[in-house]
Design a protein around this motif. Structure first.
Motif, PDB file in Angstrom:
ATOM      1  N   ASP A  38       0.865  -1.180   0.000  1.00 23.20           N
ATOM      2  CA  ASP A  38       0.000   0.000   0.000  1.00 23.20           C
ATOM      3  C   ASP A  38       0.897   1.224   0.000  1.00 23.20           C
ATOM      4  OD1 ASP A  38      -2.612   1.299   0.172  1.00 23.20           O
ATOM      5  OD2 ASP A  38      -1.988   1.924   2.162  1.00 23.20           O
ATOM      6  N   ILE A  39       0.455   2.297  -0.615  1.00 24.32           N
ATOM      7  CA  ILE A  39       1.249   3.524  -0.631  1.00 24.32           C
ATOM      8  C   ILE A  39       0.439   4.672  -0.035  1.00 24.32           C
ATOM      9  CG2 ILE A  39       2.488   2.758  -2.696  1.00 24.32           C
ATOM     10  CD1 ILE A  39       0.949   4.867  -4.313  1.00 24.32           C
ATOM     11  N   GLU A  40       1.158   5.651   0.499  1.00 23.13           N
ATOM     12  CA  GLU A  40       0.546   6.895   0.948  1.00 23.13           C
ATOM     13  C   GLU A  40       1.186   8.040   0.176  1.00 23.13           C
ATOM     14  OE1 GLU A  40      -2.062   6.904   2.711  1.00 23.13           O
ATOM     15  OE2 GLU A  40      -1.934   4.758   3.183  1.00 23.13           O
ATOM     16  N   THR A  41       0.338   8.930  -0.308  1.00 22.48           N
ATOM     17  CA  THR A  41       0.807  10.030  -1.139  1.00 22.48           C
ATOM     18  C   THR A  41       0.294  11.357  -0.603  1.00 22.48           C
ATOM     19  OG1 THR A  41      -1.104   9.980  -2.645  1.00 22.48           O
ATOM     20  CG2 THR A  41       0.739   8.484  -3.143  1.00 22.48           C
ATOM     21  N   VAL A  42       1.023  12.425  -0.939  1.00 20.16           N
ATOM     22  CA  VAL A  42       0.625  13.787  -0.568  1.00 20.16           C
ATOM     23  C   VAL A  42       0.913  14.700  -1.749  1.00 20.16           C
ATOM     24  CG1 VAL A  42       1.059  13.476   1.912  1.00 20.16           C
ATOM     25  CG2 VAL A  42       2.902  14.297   0.410  1.00 20.16           C
ATOM     26  N   PRO A  43       0.362  15.926  -1.769  1.00 19.37           N
ATOM     27  CA  PRO A  43       0.756  16.886  -2.794  1.00 19.37           C
ATOM     28  C   PRO A  43       2.272  17.095  -2.763  1.00 19.37           C
ATOM     29  CG  PRO A  43      -1.176  17.664  -1.625  1.00 19.37           C
ATOM     30  CD  PRO A  43      -0.698  16.461  -0.886  1.00 19.37           C
ATOM     31  N   GLU A  44       2.848  17.357  -3.916  1.00 19.78           N
ATOM     32  CA  GLU A  44       4.299  17.524  -4.004  1.00 19.78           C
ATOM     33  C   GLU A  44       4.791  18.674  -3.129  1.00 19.78           C
ATOM     34  OE1 GLU A  44       7.761  17.922  -7.448  1.00 19.78           O
ATOM     35  OE2 GLU A  44       5.641  18.223  -7.963  1.00 19.78           O
ATOM     36  N   PHE A  45       3.973  19.719  -3.020  1.00 20.72           N
ATOM     37  CA  PHE A  45       4.311  20.879  -2.199  1.00 20.72           C
ATOM     38  C   PHE A  45       3.265  21.034  -1.099  1.00 20.72           C
ATOM     39  CE2 PHE A  45       5.859  21.677  -6.509  1.00 20.72           C
ATOM     40  CZ  PHE A  45       7.209  21.905  -6.263  1.00 20.72           C
ATOM     41  N   SER A  46       3.635  21.710  -0.050  1.00 18.72           N
ATOM     42  CA  SER A  46       2.706  21.880   1.069  1.00 18.72           C
ATOM     43  C   SER A  46       1.568  22.834   0.737  1.00 18.72           C
ATOM     44  CB  SER A  46       3.450  22.372   2.309  1.00 18.72           C
ATOM     45  OG  SER A  46       4.047  23.637   2.075  1.00 18.72           O
ATOM     46  N   SER A  47       1.753  23.686  -0.291  1.00 20.59           N
ATOM     47  CA  SER A  47       0.702  24.630  -0.669  1.00 20.59           C
ATOM     48  C   SER A  47       0.771  24.937  -2.158  1.00 20.59           C
ATOM     49  CB  SER A  47       0.824  25.942   0.119  1.00 20.59           C
ATOM     50  OG  SER A  47       1.987  26.651  -0.265  1.00 20.59           O
ATOM     51  N   TYR A  48      -0.321  25.399  -2.685  1.00 22.78           N
ATOM     52  CA  TYR A  48      -0.423  25.788  -4.099  1.00 22.78           C
ATOM     53  C   TYR A  48       0.597  26.856  -4.441  1.00 22.78           C
ATOM     54  CZ  TYR A  48      -2.683  27.883  -8.251  1.00 22.78           C
ATOM     55  OH  TYR A  48      -2.956  28.398  -9.500  1.00 22.78           O
ATOM     56  N   GLU A  49       0.822  27.780  -3.524  1.00 18.17           N
ATOM     57  CA  GLU A  49       1.703  28.918  -3.792  1.00 18.17           C
ATOM     58  C   GLU A  49       3.158  28.511  -3.988  1.00 18.17           C
ATOM     59  OE1 GLU A  49      -2.023  30.163  -2.388  1.00 18.17           O
ATOM     60  OE2 GLU A  49      -0.610  28.813  -1.370  1.00 18.17           O
ATOM     61  N   GLU A  50       3.538  27.347  -3.514  1.00 11.27           N
ATOM     62  CA  GLU A  50       4.924  26.901  -3.648  1.00 11.27           C
ATOM     63  C   GLU A  50       5.254  26.430  -5.059  1.00 11.27           C
ATOM     64  OE1 GLU A  50       6.528  24.328  -0.618  1.00 11.27           O
ATOM     65  OE2 GLU A  50       5.047  25.035   0.818  1.00 11.27           O
ATOM     66  N   MET A  51       4.252  26.113  -5.852  1.00 13.19           N
ATOM     67  CA  MET A  51       4.496  25.716  -7.243  1.00 13.19           C
ATOM     68  C   MET A  51       4.906  26.917  -8.073  1.00 13.19           C
ATOM     69  SD  MET A  51       1.578  22.916  -8.260  1.00 13.19           S
ATOM     70  CE  MET A  51       0.177  23.950  -7.893  1.00 13.19           C
ATOM     71  N   ASP A  52       5.735  26.678  -9.100  1.00 18.69           N
ATOM     72  CA  ASP A  52       6.047  27.780  -9.999  1.00 18.69           C
ATOM     73  C   ASP A  52       4.836  28.075 -10.883  1.00 18.69           C
ATOM     74  OD1 ASP A  52       6.076  26.024 -12.283  1.00 18.69           O
ATOM     75  OD2 ASP A  52       8.147  25.503 -11.831  1.00 18.69           O
ATOM     76  N   GLU A  53       4.899  29.156 -11.605  1.00 21.86           N
ATOM     77  CA  GLU A  53       3.730  29.620 -12.357  1.00 21.86           C
ATOM     78  C   GLU A  53       3.286  28.605 -13.404  1.00 21.86           C
ATOM     79  OE1 GLU A  53       2.314  33.482 -15.086  1.00 21.86           O
ATOM     80  OE2 GLU A  53       4.249  33.476 -14.061  1.00 21.86           O
ATOM     81  N   GLN A  54       4.233  27.984 -14.095  1.00 20.50           N
ATOM     82  CA  GLN A  54       3.867  27.008 -15.118  1.00 20.50           C
ATOM     83  C   GLN A  54       3.167  25.799 -14.509  1.00 20.50           C
ATOM     84  OE1 GLN A  54       7.112  25.333 -17.348  1.00 20.50           O
ATOM     85  NE2 GLN A  54       5.783  24.507 -18.933  1.00 20.50           N
ATOM     86  N   LYS A  55       3.674  25.330 -13.367  1.00 16.99           N
ATOM     87  CA  LYS A  55       3.057  24.180 -12.710  1.00 16.99           C
ATOM     88  C   LYS A  55       1.660  24.544 -12.196  1.00 16.99           C
ATOM     89  CE  LYS A  55       3.862  19.821 -11.550  1.00 16.99           C
ATOM     90  NZ  LYS A  55       4.919  19.368 -10.643  1.00 16.99           N
ATOM     91  N   GLY A 103      -7.350   8.384   4.655  1.00 16.73           N
ATOM     92  CA  GLY A 103      -6.592   8.981   3.572  1.00 16.73           C
ATOM     93  C   GLY A 103      -6.718  10.489   3.470  1.00 16.73           C
ATOM     94  N   SER A 104      -7.867  11.022   3.840  1.00 21.25           N
ATOM     95  CA  SER A 104      -8.083  12.465   3.734  1.00 21.25           C
ATOM     96  C   SER A 104      -7.248  13.259   4.737  1.00 21.25           C
ATOM     97  CB  SER A 104      -9.563  12.783   3.947  1.00 21.25           C
ATOM     98  OG  SER A 104      -9.957  12.471   5.269  1.00 21.25           O
ATOM     99  N   MET A 105      -6.703  12.567   5.733  1.00 22.18           N
ATOM    100  CA  MET A 105      -5.951  13.243   6.781  1.00 22.18           C
ATOM    101  C   MET A 105      -4.441  13.163   6.579  1.00 22.18           C
ATOM    102  SD  MET A 105      -8.202  11.713   9.941  1.00 22.18           S
ATOM    103  CE  MET A 105      -7.150  12.417  11.211  1.00 22.18           C
ATOM    104  N   VAL A 106      -3.987  12.360   5.623  1.00 26.63           N
ATOM    105  CA  VAL A 106      -2.553  12.106   5.464  1.00 26.63           C
ATOM    106  C   VAL A 106      -1.785  13.392   5.163  1.00 26.63           C
ATOM    107  CG1 VAL A 106      -0.829  10.967   4.004  1.00 26.63           C
ATOM    108  CG2 VAL A 106      -2.818   9.693   4.822  1.00 26.63           C
ATOM    109  N   ARG A 107      -2.317  14.237   4.297  1.00 27.82           N
ATOM    110  CA  ARG A 107      -1.627  15.484   3.953  1.00 27.82           C
ATOM    111  C   ARG A 107      -1.380  16.346   5.179  1.00 27.82           C
ATOM    112  NH1 ARG A 107      -3.940  20.422   3.185  1.00 27.82           N
ATOM    113  NH2 ARG A 107      -2.691  22.001   2.098  1.00 27.82           N
ATOM    114  N   GLU A 108      -2.400  16.508   6.007  1.00 27.65           N
ATOM    115  CA  GLU A 108      -2.264  17.357   7.194  1.00 27.65           C
ATOM    116  C   GLU A 108      -1.302  16.744   8.197  1.00 27.65           C
ATOM    117  OE1 GLU A 108      -5.055  19.328  10.700  1.00 27.65           O
ATOM    118  OE2 GLU A 108      -5.953  18.661   8.813  1.00 27.65           O
TER     119      GLU A 108
END
Length: 238
Positions: free
Chosen positions: A14-31, A189-194
């Motif tokens: 089984d795997i656990e995954t999260v967003p690559e960055f902690s927030s949307y703002e951390e992504m560059d503009e293209q991403k 699963g909904s709590m893994v990111r936090e």
């Protein structure tokens, strides 16, 4: 057919995954623009791209793996044991460690990988993240040119479908209806990111992931109409 498989030849995972960055703002503009486009269909007008980013972990292009838990059966001197261990932390390293396990111990043609909804999520997610890290795919995840019956994967959700392509059943529901102790004792699963980004408690996530691995093995035992694992038959390997 399921009864004919040697349980020792199956690696449950089984795997656990999260967003690559902690927030949307951390992504560059293209991403950010690519995320806006990718998520548009699902979020519709109900969420902004920023608000919807908390769900980015389910897409391998915008998420990352923080834990892979595995388990396998061992039969010695008439006793049954199910051993569980985990790869956690920095994604590239855990993927390389997982690959090493596959290539050293689960590389034979008769070896199988088993997960719940693995064919739709876990297996392709792992393979995509490996390629993103410029890693060579182990044979158990490299499906190019393989016929359907040659794919070395078992999927407990697919087994429960019995050919019904419309049917989705969560692991939590499946364990409940089959009388298997629920793996969802602490978080879901909904709590893994936090828990990962805010609480920074990877060990709590690992425990959750390992319980899912045990539950998947229990489902296979139930489908084979064999006795479920007892707590004394489960061993955690550090």
């Amino acid at each position: 057919m399921l009864h004919k498989i040697n349980l020792e030849n199956i690696l449950f995972l089984d795997i656990e995954t999260v967003p690559e960055f902690s927030s949307y703002e951390e992504m560059d503009e293209q991403k950010q623009l690519l995320w806006d486009e990718k998520s548009k269909y699902q979020r519709k007008e109900e969420f902004t791209p920023e608000e919807f980013y908390e769900r980015a972990g389910i897409w391998s292009e915008f998420g990352k793996i923080i834990c892979i838990s595995v388990g396998f059966f061992s039969f010695r001197n008439g006793s049954r044991n199910f051993r569980v261990t985990s790869f956690k932390g920095e994604e590239e390293k855990l993927l390389r460690d997982f690959t090493a396990l596959l290539e050293e111990y689960f590389f034979q043609p008769y070896h199988l990988l088993c997960a719940h909804n693995g064919k739709e999520f876990d297996f392709p997610y792992i393979a995509r993240r490996m390629l993103i890290h410029n890693m060579r795919l182990p044979s158990k995840l490299n499906l190019f040119g393989k016929k359907p019956w040659e794919v070395p994967h078992l999927d407990t959700m697919e087994l429960w479908k019995f050919g019904d392509f419309k049917h989705y059943t969560s692991l939590k529901l499946l364990t409940h209806v089959l009388g298997i102790p629920s793996p969802k004792e602490d978080i879901d699963g909904s709590m893994v990111r936090e828990v990962f980004y805010k609480e920074k408690d990877i060990d709590r996530i690992v425990e959750y992931c390992e319980r899912d691995v045990v539950a998947i093995a229990q489902v296979i035992l139930k489908l084979r109409q064999e006795n479920l694992l007892s707590d004394t038959e489960i061993t955690s390997i550090e």
